[in-house]
Enzyme design. Structure first.
Site, mmCIF file in Angstrom:
data_model
loop_
_atom_site.group_PDB
_atom_site.id
_atom_site.type_symbol
_atom_site.label_atom_id
_atom_site.label_comp_id
_atom_site.label_asym_id
_atom_site.label_seq_id
_atom_site.Cartn_x
_atom_site.Cartn_y
_atom_site.Cartn_z
ATOM 1 N N TYR A 32 0.818 -1.216 0.000
ATOM 2 C CA TYR A 32 0.000 0.000 0.000
ATOM 3 C C TYR A 32 0.848 1.260 0.000
ATOM 4 C CZ TYR A 32 1.053 1.011 4.894
ATOM 5 O OH TYR A 32 1.697 1.339 6.057
ATOM 6 N N LYS A 146 6.514 -1.978 2.040
ATOM 7 C CA LYS A 146 5.326 -1.354 2.655
ATOM 8 C C LYS A 146 4.161 -2.319 2.465
ATOM 9 C CE LYS A 146 3.598 3.295 3.540
ATOM 10 N NZ LYS A 146 4.193 3.521 4.873
ATOM 11 N N GLU A 178 12.995 2.477 13.648
ATOM 12 C CA GLU A 178 12.064 3.494 13.151
ATOM 13 C C GLU A 178 10.837 3.491 14.057
ATOM 14 O OE1 GLU A 178 10.192 2.597 9.358
ATOM 15 O OE2 GLU A 178 10.319 0.441 9.728
ATOM 16 N N LEU A 202 11.436 1.024 6.753
ATOM 17 C CA LEU A 202 10.766 1.452 5.530
ATOM 18 C C LEU A 202 11.378 2.812 5.188
ATOM 19 C CD1 LEU A 202 8.253 3.119 4.091
ATOM 20 C CD2 LEU A 202 8.548 0.702 3.532
HETATM 21 C C1 LIG Z 1 4.893 4.537 5.617
HETATM 22 C C2 LIG Z 1 5.868 4.270 6.715
HETATM 23 C C3 LIG Z 1 6.832 5.230 7.100
HETATM 24 C C4 LIG Z 1 6.837 6.641 6.565
HETATM 25 O O1 LIG Z 1 6.964 6.730 5.184
HETATM 26 P P1 LIG Z 1 6.478 8.020 4.389
HETATM 27 O O2 LIG Z 1 6.721 7.645 2.973
HETATM 28 O O3 LIG Z 1 7.339 9.158 4.831
HETATM 29 O O4 LIG Z 1 5.045 8.236 4.724
HETATM 30 C C5 LIG Z 1 7.779 4.866 8.039
HETATM 31 N N1 LIG Z 1 7.769 3.652 8.606
HETATM 32 C C6 LIG Z 1 6.844 2.724 8.302
HETATM 33 C C7 LIG Z 1 6.895 1.396 8.990
HETATM 34 C C8 LIG Z 1 5.871 3.012 7.353
HETATM 35 O O5 LIG Z 1 4.946 2.078 7.052
#
Ligand SMILES: *Cc1c(COP(=O)(O)O)cnc(C)c1O
Length: 284
Positions: A32, A146, A178, A202
């Site tokens: 997604y 993702k 993260e 990610l």
């Molecule tokens: C989506 C997500 C992010 C942030 O990504 P963006 O592209 O900046 O929205 C960070 N960590 C995880 C685990 C995510 O799913």
């Protein structure tokens, strides 16, 4: 009338029906993206859609559209739902097939669904900062995808929320990786630290924008993991995501970070980020 995209068609929300046999429902077998909309314009949409294709390729899922077609679907959703500030959610699952773990054979066509919603920028918290809670990173080793499989992230976020915190900070083998849905940054003596983009995080699009802005501003960047102990001792901490932008962190567990107010470098990056988005919604 709210218009969604489902399986090749734009339909009214009340007519959206997904099969119980959708592999997203059974296994989280899909990927997604969330793309922010500012003043009716999709922000960094090419990067998000490119990452959707990368995530899909990593799970051997072939998206039955081109990047241009998906971008067009996202834009049409923004227009038909009159979204000024909000976001587009898009997901692709391996499709609908009776429940077996291995891929359906013969393959079924992937299920693409998407919608656009209005959502405000979190301006108040962005100004004051938030609290976060450390949790053990018990996720798998492909956090670079993702994927819809977000159970560990859900558990971590819930634990954080129950402790009165905005986000969970994942810690693997003593190192900060993260957040549950954000990327983590620390500032110490003017140097910006963040976990490298490998299989343990990610690689956020917002993360990448912030790293580019830092380099443009002459802020030294070190993409190396830092420990939870080092995080407590940072002068500043912040996190990034599509919806939270550059979000200051003023407390980690029971420890105040820096002065307990959003730090200097954090505010500098927030301002630089705001300059990237249309001024009508960015405010003064
Ligand atoms: C989506 C997500 C992010 C942030 O990504 P963006 O592209 O900046 O929205 C960070 N960590 C995880 C685990 C995510 O799913």
């Amino acid at each position: 009338m709210t218009v969604y995209f489902m399986d090749g068609q734009f339909v009214e929300k009340k007519h959206v029906a997904i099969s119980i046999d959708d592999r997203g429902y059974y296994f989280g077998d899909g990927v997604y993206e969330v793309i922010k909309v500012y003043d009716g314009e999709l922000f960094t949409s090419k990067e998000h859609i490119a990452r959707l294709f990368e995530s899909a390729a990593k799970i051997k899922l072939v998206i039955p559209y081109t990047e241009a077609q998906l971008l067009d679907i996202a834009q049409q959703l923004v227009i038909s739902n009159s979204i000024s500030v909000g976001h587009v959610y898009m997901q692709v699952t391996r499709g609908v097939s009776p429940r077996i773990h291995q891929f359906p054979d013969p393959a079924v066509s992937p299920m693409v669904t998407a919608y656009a919603l209005s959502s405000a920028r979190p301006v108040e918290v962005m100004e004051n900062g938030v609290k976060v809670k450390s949790v053990v990173d018990f996720r798998w080793l492909r956090c670079d995808i993702k994927s819809l499989n977000l159970l560990a992230n859900v558990m971590a976020k819930q634990e954080a929320v129950e402790a009165g915190c905005k986000e969970a900070v994942f810690v693997r083998d003593g190192f900060v990786t993260e957040g549950a849905s954000t990327n983590m940054f620390g500032v110490k003596n003017g140097i910006l630290y963040t976990h490298p983009a490998n299989n343990l995080i990610l690689n956020g699009i917002t993360r990448q924008v912030v790293l580019r802005l830092s380099r443009e501003l002459g802020i030294a960047v070190v993409e190396e993991p830092f420990t939870l102990e080092a995080a407590f001792a940072m002068d500043e901490l912040f996190m990034t995501s599509t919806t939270l932008e550059v979000m200051p962190i003023i407390q980690l567990d029971d420890k105040t970070i820096g002065s307990g107010r959003p730090g200097e470098v954090t505010v500098q990056l927030q301002k630089a980020f705001t300059l990237q988005i249309p001024t009508v919604v960015a405010g003064s």
